[in-house]
Scaffold this motif. Structure first.
Motif, mmCIF file in Angstrom:
data_model
loop_
_atom_site.group_PDB
_atom_site.id
_atom_site.type_symbol
_atom_site.label_atom_id
_atom_site.label_comp_id
_atom_site.label_asym_id
_atom_site.label_seq_id
_atom_site.Cartn_x
_atom_site.Cartn_y
_atom_site.Cartn_z
ATOM 1 N N LYS A 84 -27.224 -18.100 -22.456
ATOM 2 C CA LYS A 84 -27.366 -17.797 -23.845
ATOM 3 C C LYS A 84 -26.020 -17.406 -24.356
ATOM 4 O O LYS A 84 -25.633 -17.995 -25.442
ATOM 5 N N THR A 85 -25.573 -16.554 -23.753
ATOM 6 C CA THR A 85 -24.003 -16.224 -23.958
ATOM 7 C C THR A 85 -22.824 -17.191 -23.960
ATOM 8 O O THR A 85 -22.135 -17.447 -24.905
ATOM 9 N N PHE A 86 -22.946 -18.003 -23.038
ATOM 10 C CA PHE A 86 -22.172 -19.105 -22.724
ATOM 11 C C PHE A 86 -22.497 -20.167 -23.670
ATOM 12 O O PHE A 86 -21.432 -20.742 -24.455
ATOM 13 N N ALA A 87 -23.862 -20.375 -24.123
ATOM 14 C CA ALA A 87 -24.083 -21.475 -25.167
ATOM 15 C C ALA A 87 -23.571 -20.983 -26.506
ATOM 16 O O ALA A 87 -22.898 -21.988 -27.513
ATOM 17 N N GLU A 88 -23.628 -19.896 -27.042
ATOM 18 C CA GLU A 88 -23.224 -19.084 -28.205
ATOM 19 C C GLU A 88 -21.684 -19.338 -28.222
ATOM 20 O O GLU A 88 -20.822 -19.682 -29.210
ATOM 21 N N TYR A 89 -20.796 -18.895 -27.099
ATOM 22 C CA TYR A 89 -19.613 -18.939 -26.915
ATOM 23 C C TYR A 89 -19.177 -20.533 -27.005
ATOM 24 O O TYR A 89 -18.066 -20.731 -27.824
ATOM 25 N N ARG A 90 -19.807 -21.378 -26.494
ATOM 26 C CA ARG A 90 -19.544 -22.827 -26.445
ATOM 27 C C ARG A 90 -19.796 -23.269 -28.086
ATOM 28 O O ARG A 90 -18.935 -23.950 -28.555
ATOM 29 N N ASP A 91 -20.839 -22.773 -28.803
ATOM 30 C CA ASP A 91 -20.879 -23.141 -30.340
ATOM 31 C C ASP A 91 -19.936 -22.504 -31.146
ATOM 32 O O ASP A 91 -19.349 -23.403 -32.014
ATOM 33 N N LYS A 92 -19.511 -21.366 -30.838
ATOM 34 C CA LYS A 92 -18.574 -20.883 -31.533
ATOM 35 C C LYS A 92 -17.088 -21.514 -31.392
ATOM 36 O O LYS A 92 -16.367 -21.929 -32.283
ATOM 37 N N GLN A 93 -16.954 -22.017 -29.904
ATOM 38 C CA GLN A 93 -15.780 -22.595 -29.787
ATOM 39 C C GLN A 93 -15.705 -23.880 -30.379
ATOM 40 O O GLN A 93 -14.797 -24.775 -30.843
ATOM 41 N N GLU A 94 -16.834 -24.745 -30.487
ATOM 42 C CA GLU A 94 -17.250 -25.946 -30.904
ATOM 43 C C GLU A 94 -16.750 -25.777 -32.654
ATOM 44 O O GLU A 94 -16.206 -26.538 -33.124
ATOM 45 N N ALA A 95 -17.332 -24.739 -33.186
ATOM 46 C CA ALA A 95 -17.149 -24.558 -34.689
ATOM 47 C C ALA A 95 -15.850 -24.301 -34.953
ATOM 48 O O ALA A 95 -15.079 -24.919 -35.963
ATOM 49 N N PHE A 96 -14.977 -23.342 -34.224
ATOM 50 C CA PHE A 96 -13.621 -23.061 -34.494
ATOM 51 C C PHE A 96 -12.878 -24.360 -34.190
ATOM 52 O O PHE A 96 -12.011 -24.577 -34.951
ATOM 53 N N LYS A 97 -13.165 -25.188 -33.263
ATOM 54 C CA LYS A 97 -12.415 -26.364 -32.931
ATOM 55 C C LYS A 97 -12.817 -27.344 -34.102
ATOM 56 O O LYS A 97 -11.660 -28.037 -34.648
ATOM 57 N N LYS A 98 -13.715 -27.380 -34.673
ATOM 58 C CA LYS A 98 -14.002 -28.257 -35.821
ATOM 59 C C LYS A 98 -13.373 -27.801 -37.194
ATOM 60 O O LYS A 98 -12.813 -28.490 -37.869
ATOM 61 N N GLN A 99 -13.218 -26.431 -37.350
ATOM 62 C CA GLN A 99 -12.708 -26.037 -38.447
ATOM 63 C C GLN A 99 -11.003 -26.233 -38.403
ATOM 64 O O GLN A 99 -10.597 -26.306 -39.302
ATOM 65 N N LYS A 100 -10.476 -25.758 -37.276
ATOM 66 C CA LYS A 100 -9.147 -25.983 -37.057
ATOM 67 C C LYS A 100 -8.822 -27.629 -37.210
ATOM 68 O O LYS A 100 -7.729 -28.126 -37.777
ATOM 69 N N ILE A 101 -9.701 -28.173 -36.636
ATOM 70 C CA ILE A 101 -9.346 -29.933 -37.078
ATOM 71 C C ILE A 101 -9.336 -30.267 -38.240
ATOM 72 O O ILE A 101 -8.710 -30.991 -38.996
ATOM 73 N N ALA A 102 -10.357 -29.530 -39.174
ATOM 74 C CA ALA A 102 -10.359 -29.992 -40.591
ATOM 75 C C ALA A 102 -9.338 -29.393 -41.302
ATOM 76 O O ALA A 102 -8.677 -30.109 -42.227
ATOM 77 N N GLU A 103 -8.804 -28.165 -40.753
ATOM 78 C CA GLU A 103 -7.753 -27.630 -41.532
ATOM 79 C C GLU A 103 -6.407 -28.436 -41.256
ATOM 80 O O GLU A 103 -5.557 -28.786 -42.174
ATOM 81 N N SER A 104 -6.320 -29.022 -40.003
ATOM 82 C CA SER A 104 -5.262 -29.845 -39.558
ATOM 83 C C SER A 104 -5.308 -30.935 -40.558
ATOM 84 O O SER A 104 -4.103 -31.432 -40.762
ATOM 85 N N ARG A 105 -6.629 -31.671 -40.476
ATOM 86 C CA ARG A 105 -6.801 -32.833 -41.341
ATOM 87 C C ARG A 105 -6.158 -32.667 -42.721
ATOM 88 O O ARG A 105 -5.590 -33.676 -43.564
ATOM 89 N N GLU A 106 -6.591 -31.572 -43.367
ATOM 90 C CA GLU A 106 -6.352 -31.339 -44.833
ATOM 91 C C GLU A 106 -4.913 -31.095 -45.141
ATOM 92 O O GLU A 106 -4.119 -31.417 -45.919
#
Length: 556
Positions: free
Chosen positions: A61-83
């Motif tokens: 469960k902790t690993f899934a949450e960590y993976r979700d956070k990593q995925e969200a952080f990755k998406k946020q950084k990608i969006a910021e980079s695109r912006e």
């Protein structure tokens, strides 16, 4: 999770060790304890498995949450980079667009410069072609001149030969004439010249007289025509200035307020304005008398304001008179500006404009000085135009006509005549030299050096010499009144002096801190004696020296 597994294994090992430690007991206890140990071991094993399962589940469960956070952080950084990329791209496009516009502008400017250079080059080429053509024409002209020169040289040579031949013939004829007449050549020439000179002088003298007579007749006709046309084109009103002003009242009850208790209000008004107030039986009327129109006007306006306000007492009178005097000074400036604008005169200094306004409250032999000066200015302009002068000279003539009597309204008295003093004032204020000369020469006190000066002199005489325009008696009276005041003012300690009752009374205001009561008596006697010795006047003149002490304090 590894820590939990380690704990479980430790528990199992501990149980085993406890079992072996207590293994030396009785066998009958071994069986019971063995069952219990197996049970405990089984329980421990179950607990360890459960703990391991929970730990694995929690880790997943902790690993899934960590993976979700990593995925969200990755998406946020990608969006910021695109912006950021989009913003940088837009800024880059804008900069490139601005550079492109600037480059286009530079290209257009370069094209215009190239076009201008082409036109200039074409112009230079055309000028060069014209110069070359002119050079060819000059060359042809030089050839023609050279050819003509050669022809002239030949002609001169032939002429010289003919002249030598004529001289030889002349010598023969002269010798023959001398032989026949019995006179030498020089004697005959001298006698002929004397006869021609005598005849020429007689004819020239007769012709000169005829021409001079005709010129005088024509000049007189032209001068009369110019003056008549000028006078006919100018039809200004003729006014006589009086020395009194009439102030109308709504009712006679106000007269008592104006007089005040024991006459203190009317005395305060007369002392502040320098004008005399005559309050008699004439219904609803007060007469203001003074030779100075400015004093009369200050007294009239102050009286009007006091009557409309209703508060009439010495302190209020002084306040109103001072305020009225300042407003009248501003009005004088406005009159000067209006006069200059109406005459279309430009560039007149502010001091001269103020003095032009002061003319409104001065008179010359009963004729209002401002109206006389404006009339003279119009006459000068018309006469200058009739004489065929240019526009600049016409404007200078009008300017000189307006300012010719400026010396009469000077702030300071001078021993010079008004013409010379006005000339000094105009010269000090950098007036045009032609105008300065016209002012000083309009009474023949200096030599005229331009055509404008005699025009101003003539127009001044035209304006003042018409029937009813002036009155000599009034001017003499005003000069006598002014001389009275001047005699009093030159004494030390005198603050102001006012001539009252048509010059029959002279009121002298002195400073209380400089003149004592005894000195006031001596001063009145001294002034009366000086008047008696230096002036001529009918009847007698009363000299009244007024010394007033005022004590002022403020409660704060």
């Amino acid at each position: 999770m590894e820590i939990i597994i380690g704990l479980a294994i430790g528990l199992l090992v501990g149980a085993a060790i406890a079992y072996f430690i207590f293994g030396g007991k009785a066998k009958e206890q071994d069986n019971a304890h063995q069952l219990e140990a197996e049970k405990l071991l089984a329980d421990a094993r179950l607990k360890a498995e459960k703990i391991q399962a929970d730990a694995e589940l929690k880790a997943e469960k902790t690993f899934a949450e960590y993976r979700d956070k990593q995925e969200a952080f990755k998406k946020q950084k990608i969006a910021e980079s695109r912006e950021k990329f989009a913003r940088y791209k837009e800024e880059f496009k804008q900069e490139k667009a601005e550079e492109l516009i600037e480059l286009r502008e530079k290209r257009e400017a370069l094209k215009e410069e190239q076009a201008a250079m082409r036109e200039e080059r074409a112009g230079f080429k055309a000028e060069l072609d014209e110069v070359l053509k002119a050079k060819e024409g000059l060359k042809k002209r030089e050839e023609e001149i050279e050819s003509r020169k050669q022809e002239l040289d030949l002609e001169i040579e032939r002429t010289r030969e003919k002249q030598e031949e004529l001289e030889s013939q002349h010598e023969r004829f002269t010798a023959e004439l001398e032989r026949i007449a019995g006179l030498s050549q020089s004697e005959a020439k001298q006698r002929l010249l004397e006869d021609v000179r005598a005849k020429s002088e007689n004819e020239a003298l007769s012709l000169r007289r005829e021409l001079l007579s005709e010129a005088k007749e024509d000049a007189a006709k032209d001068a009369r025509k110019v003056v008549i046309n000028t006078i006919q084109r100018m039809c200004a009103e003729m006014t006589i200035e009086n020395t009194v002003s009439v102030f109308s009242l709504d009712n006679d009850n106000v007269k008592g307020q104006i007089i005040g208790r024991e006459g203190r209000n009317i005395r305060a008004i007369e002392a502040a304005t320098g004008a005399e107030l005559v309050v008699d039986d004439t219904p609803e009327t007060i007469v203001i008398s003074s030779f100075d129109p400015i004093r009369r006007e200050v007294a009239r306006l102050s009286l009007k304001r006091l009557v409309s306000d209703g508060r009439i007492h010495p302190a209020r009178i002084e306040e109103v008179v001072n305020k009225t005097r300042k407003e009248l000074e501003q009005g004088i400036k406005e009159i000067g500006q209006k006069t200059v604008i109406e005459l279309d005169i430009h560039g007149l200094p502010a001091e001269l404009i103020r003095m032009v306004g002061r003319m409104r409250y001065r008179s010359s032999y009963g004729q209002n000085l401002l109206k006389h000066s404006v009339e003279t200015a119009h006459l000068c302009a018309v006469m200058a135009a009739e004489m065929g002068l240019n526009k600049k000279q016409v404007k200078l003539a009008k300017r000189a006509g307006l300012l010719h009597d400026i010396g009469k309204v000077a702030d300071e008295d001078s021993e010079l005549s008004h013409a010379l003093y006005g000339m000094q004032l105009a010269e000090k204020l950098n007036e045009n030299p032609i105008v300065v000369n016209a002012i000083g020469a309009h009474h023949d006190e200096i030599e005229m050096n331009n055509i404008i000066s005699p025009i101003v002199q003539a127009c001044d005489a035209i304006s003042g010499a018409r029937p009813g325009a002036r009155r000599e008696i009034l001017e003499g009276y005003i000069n006598r009144i002014k001389e009275l005041e001047d005699i009093a003012k030159k004494n030390e300690g005198v603050n102001s002096a006012f001539a009252m009752q048509a010059g029959r009374e002279l009121r002298v205001m002195v400073e209380a801190d400089k003149v004592s009561d005894q000195h006031a008596d001596e001063l009145s006697f001294k002034i009366s004696q000086e008047i008696q010795e230096t002036m001529q006047y009918p009847g007698q003149i009363k000299v009244m020296v007024i010394r007033e002490t005022r004590s002022v304090a403020y409660a704060r």
